[in-house]
Design a protein around this motif. Structure first.
Motif, PDB file in Angstrom:
ATOM      1  N   MET A  86     -29.239  57.436  17.474  1.00  0.00           N
ATOM      2  CA  MET A  86     -29.624  56.984  16.084  1.00  0.00           C
ATOM      3  C   MET A  86     -30.834  57.884  15.663  1.00  0.00           C
ATOM      4  N   PHE A  87     -31.746  58.258  16.330  1.00  0.00           N
ATOM      5  CA  PHE A  87     -33.047  58.911  16.088  1.00  0.00           C
ATOM      6  C   PHE A  87     -32.467  60.343  15.891  1.00  0.00           C
ATOM      7  N   ALA A  88     -31.824  60.855  16.809  1.00  0.00           N
ATOM      8  CA  ALA A  88     -31.513  62.431  16.749  1.00  0.00           C
ATOM      9  C   ALA A  88     -30.519  62.436  15.300  1.00  0.00           C
ATOM     10  N   TYR A  89     -29.689  61.617  15.042  1.00  0.00           N
ATOM     11  CA  TYR A  89     -28.849  61.747  13.992  1.00  0.00           C
ATOM     12  C   TYR A  89     -29.560  61.541  12.269  1.00  0.00           C
ATOM     13  N   TYR A  90     -30.352  60.744  12.393  1.00  0.00           N
ATOM     14  CA  TYR A  90     -31.328  60.582  11.061  1.00  0.00           C
ATOM     15  C   TYR A  90     -32.301  61.609  10.942  1.00  0.00           C
ATOM     16  N   ALA A  91     -32.862  61.860  12.012  1.00  0.00           N
ATOM     17  CA  ALA A  91     -34.197  62.765  11.961  1.00  0.00           C
ATOM     18  C   ALA A  91     -33.808  64.298  11.751  1.00  0.00           C
ATOM     19  N   SER A  92     -32.544  64.513  12.502  1.00  0.00           N
ATOM     20  CA  SER A  92     -32.097  65.964  12.218  1.00  0.00           C
ATOM     21  C   SER A  92     -31.443  65.990  10.766  1.00  0.00           C
ATOM     22  N   THR A  93     -30.665  64.998  10.484  1.00  0.00           N
ATOM     23  CA  THR A  93     -30.018  65.441   9.091  1.00  0.00           C
ATOM     24  C   THR A  93     -30.909  65.091   8.038  1.00  0.00           C
ATOM     25  N   GLU A  94     -31.876  64.524   7.976  1.00  0.00           N
ATOM     26  CA  GLU A  94     -32.716  64.216   6.853  1.00  0.00           C
ATOM     27  C   GLU A  94     -33.658  65.352   6.768  1.00  0.00           C
ATOM     28  N   ALA A  95     -34.330  65.559   8.086  1.00  0.00           N
ATOM     29  CA  ALA A  95     -35.135  66.853   8.086  1.00  0.00           C
ATOM     30  C   ALA A  95     -34.645  68.239   7.766  1.00  0.00           C
ATOM     31  N   ILE A  96     -33.497  68.344   8.122  1.00  0.00           N
ATOM     32  CA  ILE A  96     -32.765  69.775   7.880  1.00  0.00           C
ATOM     33  C   ILE A  96     -32.143  69.912   6.430  1.00  0.00           C
ATOM     34  N   PHE A  97     -31.282  68.739   6.270  1.00  0.00           N
ATOM     35  CA  PHE A  97     -30.738  68.553   4.999  1.00  0.00           C
ATOM     36  C   PHE A  97     -31.372  67.941   3.878  1.00  0.00           C
ATOM     37  N   GLY A  98     -32.151  67.099   4.150  1.00  0.00           N
ATOM     38  CA  GLY A  98     -32.822  66.058   3.061  1.00  0.00           C
ATOM     39  C   GLY A  98     -31.802  65.149   2.734  1.00  0.00           C
ATOM     40  N   ALA A  99     -30.851  65.097   3.603  1.00  0.00           N
ATOM     41  CA  ALA A  99     -29.733  63.789   3.379  1.00  0.00           C
ATOM     42  C   ALA A  99     -29.034  63.592   4.604  1.00  0.00           C
ATOM     43  N   THR A 100     -28.258  62.667   4.815  1.00  0.00           N
ATOM     44  CA  THR A 100     -27.503  62.214   5.779  1.00  0.00           C
ATOM     45  C   THR A 100     -26.157  62.310   5.205  1.00  0.00           C
ATOM     46  N   LEU A 101     -25.011  62.097   6.134  1.00  0.00           N
ATOM     47  CA  LEU A 101     -23.897  62.140   5.739  1.00  0.00           C
ATOM     48  C   LEU A 101     -23.617  61.109   4.455  1.00  0.00           C
ATOM     49  N   GLY A 102     -24.097  59.835   4.644  1.00  0.00           N
ATOM     50  CA  GLY A 102     -23.801  59.033   3.577  1.00  0.00           C
ATOM     51  C   GLY A 102     -24.549  59.358   2.295  1.00  0.00           C
ATOM     52  N   LYS A 103     -25.696  59.832   2.343  1.00  0.00           N
ATOM     53  CA  LYS A 103     -26.200  60.378   1.204  1.00  0.00           C
ATOM     54  C   LYS A 103     -25.693  61.579   0.555  1.00  0.00           C
ATOM     55  N   LEU A 104     -25.134  62.333   1.251  1.00  0.00           N
ATOM     56  CA  LEU A 104     -24.107  63.302   0.855  1.00  0.00           C
ATOM     57  C   LEU A 104     -23.121  62.906   0.032  1.00  0.00           C
ATOM     58  N   VAL A 105     -22.499  61.931   0.401  1.00  0.00           N
ATOM     59  CA  VAL A 105     -21.268  61.252  -0.040  1.00  0.00           C
ATOM     60  C   VAL A 105     -21.734  60.531  -1.594  1.00  0.00           C
ATOM     61  N   THR A 106     -22.831  59.893  -1.563  1.00  0.00           N
ATOM     62  CA  THR A 106     -23.337  59.014  -2.684  1.00  0.00           C
ATOM     63  C   THR A 106     -24.012  60.117  -3.606  1.00  0.00           C
ATOM     64  N   GLY A 107     -24.319  61.340  -3.068  1.00  0.00           N
ATOM     65  CA  GLY A 107     -25.133  61.933  -4.259  1.00  0.00           C
ATOM     66  C   GLY A 107     -26.677  61.518  -4.055  1.00  0.00           C
ATOM     67  N   THR A 108     -27.477  61.216  -2.968  1.00  0.00           N
ATOM     68  CA  THR A 108     -28.611  60.819  -3.089  1.00  0.00           C
ATOM     69  C   THR A 108     -29.341  61.755  -2.023  1.00  0.00           C
ATOM     70  N   ARG A 109     -30.808  61.769  -2.039  1.00  0.00           N
ATOM     71  CA  ARG A 109     -31.534  62.524  -1.123  1.00  0.00           C
ATOM     72  C   ARG A 109     -32.626  61.785  -0.840  1.00  0.00           C
ATOM     73  N   VAL A 110     -33.527  62.010   0.267  1.00  0.00           N
ATOM     74  CA  VAL A 110     -34.702  61.843   0.777  1.00  0.00           C
ATOM     75  C   VAL A 110     -35.825  62.780   0.157  1.00  0.00           C
ATOM     76  N   VAL A 111     -36.713  62.174  -0.715  1.00  0.00           N
ATOM     77  CA  VAL A 111     -38.105  62.792  -1.093  1.00  0.00           C
ATOM     78  C   VAL A 111     -39.200  62.119  -0.828  1.00  0.00           C
ATOM     79  N   MET A 112     -40.335  62.686  -0.971  1.00  0.00           N
ATOM     80  CA  MET A 112     -41.535  62.035  -0.987  1.00  0.00           C
ATOM     81  C   MET A 112     -41.684  61.202  -2.212  1.00  0.00           C
ATOM     82  N   GLU A 113     -42.848  60.230  -2.242  1.00  0.00           N
ATOM     83  CA  GLU A 113     -43.111  59.748  -3.425  1.00  0.00           C
ATOM     84  C   GLU A 113     -43.190  60.421  -4.768  1.00  0.00           C
ATOM     85  N   ASP A 114     -43.750  61.659  -4.411  1.00  0.00           N
ATOM     86  CA  ASP A 114     -44.120  62.526  -5.544  1.00  0.00           C
ATOM     87  C   ASP A 114     -43.045  63.328  -6.128  1.00  0.00           C
ATOM     88  N   GLY A 115     -41.890  63.245  -5.286  1.00  0.00           N
ATOM     89  CA  GLY A 115     -40.613  64.043  -5.545  1.00  0.00           C
ATOM     90  C   GLY A 115     -40.531  65.621  -4.801  1.00  0.00           C
TER      91      GLY A 115
END
Length: 169
Positions: A86-115
């Protein structure tokens, strides 16, 4: 005889301080316009990411089997193996792509509070916070109409819309 000296078209100074990419962070007036992902999208992220995690774990298992290290999976504690995957999946995909598979499907992305883009350290904190018991229920509290989970608050990250219509519910 005088030899012509070549002058570069642009002067290059190797001692000059590097220039910051100002487009990486949003201006203060744009920060308030970040469109947070709705609860429905976050739920779809969770379901798709669960399937993505299973696929990721399967592929890692296949790779270990092909290189003759299948006994690592067979001898590992199931709970510990699940946490590591679980750590490897979430950390690698969000660190490399800024999104997991689920976020890619829904058109969302992880960012800092300031964008700005979330770095590896913040992503690691975000991922470790997912292991807090009952953390998923923290989405029942809403801030500003959109769910902000405990792993978002503690890591100072947000999940925003990058495509699609955007009412945060």
């Amino acid at each position: 005889m005088s030899s012509p000296t070549a002058q570069p078209a642009e002067s290059y100074n190797p001692y000059e301080a590097p220039k910051a990419d100002a487009s990486a962070a949003l201006r203060p007036e744009e920060r308030s316009r970040l469109r947070l992902a709705s609860g429905d999208r976050r739920l779809v992220n969770l379901v798709v990411d669960y399937m993505g995690l299973m696929l990721f774990t399967f592929l890692v298992g296949v790779i270990f089997g092909l290189v003759g290290a299948a006994e690592v999976f067979e001898q590992a504690n199931d709970t510990l193996l699940g946490l590591v995957m679980m750590f490897a999946y979430y950390a690698s995909t969000e660190a490399i792509f800024g999104a997991t598979l689920g976020k890619l499907v829904t058109g969302t992305r992880v960012v800092m509070e300031d964008g700005s883009r979330a770095g590896l350290g913040r992503i690691a904190i975000r991922t470790l916070c997912r292991f807090i018991p009952f953390e998923a229920f923290t989405f029942l509290t809403r801030r500003g109409g959109a769910p902000v989970g405990l792993h978002d608050r503690l890591s100072k990250t947000r999940v925003i819309l990058v495509r699609g219509s955007g009412d945060a519910r």
